[in-house]
Motif scaffolding. Structure first.
Motif, short mmCIF file in Angstrom:
data_model
loop_
_atom_site.label_atom_id
_atom_site.label_comp_id
_atom_site.label_asym_id
_atom_site.label_seq_id
_atom_site.Cartn_x
_atom_site.Cartn_y
_atom_site.Cartn_z
N UNK A 74 -6.57 6.55 -8.15
CA UNK A 74 -6.66 5.38 -8.82
C UNK A 74 -7.54 5.52 -10.07
N UNK A 75 -8.94 6.51 -10.01
CA UNK A 75 -9.65 6.62 -10.96
C UNK A 75 -8.83 7.56 -11.94
N UNK A 76 -8.10 8.63 -11.60
CA UNK A 76 -7.57 9.19 -12.59
C UNK A 76 -6.48 8.52 -13.34
N UNK A 77 -5.87 7.56 -12.76
CA UNK A 77 -5.03 6.97 -13.37
C UNK A 77 -5.73 5.82 -14.50
N UNK A 78 -6.69 5.28 -14.03
CA UNK A 78 -7.48 4.39 -14.95
C UNK A 78 -8.03 5.26 -16.10
N UNK A 79 -8.55 6.53 -15.92
CA UNK A 79 -8.96 7.29 -16.99
C UNK A 79 -7.70 7.76 -17.86
N UNK A 120 -5.50 0.74 -2.38
CA UNK A 120 -4.93 0.22 -1.21
C UNK A 120 -4.54 1.17 -0.12
N UNK A 121 -4.19 2.31 -0.76
CA UNK A 121 -3.79 3.51 0.03
C UNK A 121 -5.00 4.25 0.32
N UNK A 160 0.68 -1.15 0.13
CA UNK A 160 -0.12 0.10 0.10
C UNK A 160 0.79 1.19 0.12
N UNK A 161 1.75 1.22 -0.59
CA UNK A 161 2.87 2.32 -0.71
C UNK A 161 2.48 3.04 -2.10
#
Length: 101
Positions: free
Chosen positions: A88-93, A81-82, A48-49
């Motif tokens: 996370x959503x921004x990365x997937x977009x 996980x963090x 979770x880093x």
């Protein structure tokens, strides 16, 4: 080629053994390819880093490597996980907008 495979195995063992810091330190000393970054990001995800995972994603692009769908998905999982859902959503977009392998 042998060196790359050996490096990936060592990095993976460090990541799976909760030694993500050692894996990231080893990355400095090996031939860098996107697989090596993916393995290190995976270790960061397990621990979770999320900050280090994001840092490695940025470093990979600074080293002129092309992040893959694995790179983005694993980094997004580290953010999740963090408890960094928005990242996370921004990365997937962002990944969706790129032509990824």
């Amino acid at each position: 080629q042998k060196h790359k495979v050996t490096s990936a195995i060592v990095l993976d063992a460090c990541g799976k053994g909760a030694c993500w810091e050692a894996a990231c330190a080893l990355l400095v000393h090996i031939t860098k390819d996107i697989v090596a970054y993916n393995v290190c990001i995976s270790g960061c995800m397990r621990a979770a880093q999320w900050r280090m995972g994001l840092n490695l994603l940025q470093q990979s692009t600074l080293n002129r490597l092309c992040p893959t769908s694995v790179t983005f998905n694993t980094t997004a999982s580290a953010c999740e996980r963090g408890s960094r859902w928005m990242l996370a959503l921004q990365l997937l977009n962002e990944a969706r907008g790129l032509a990824l392998q």
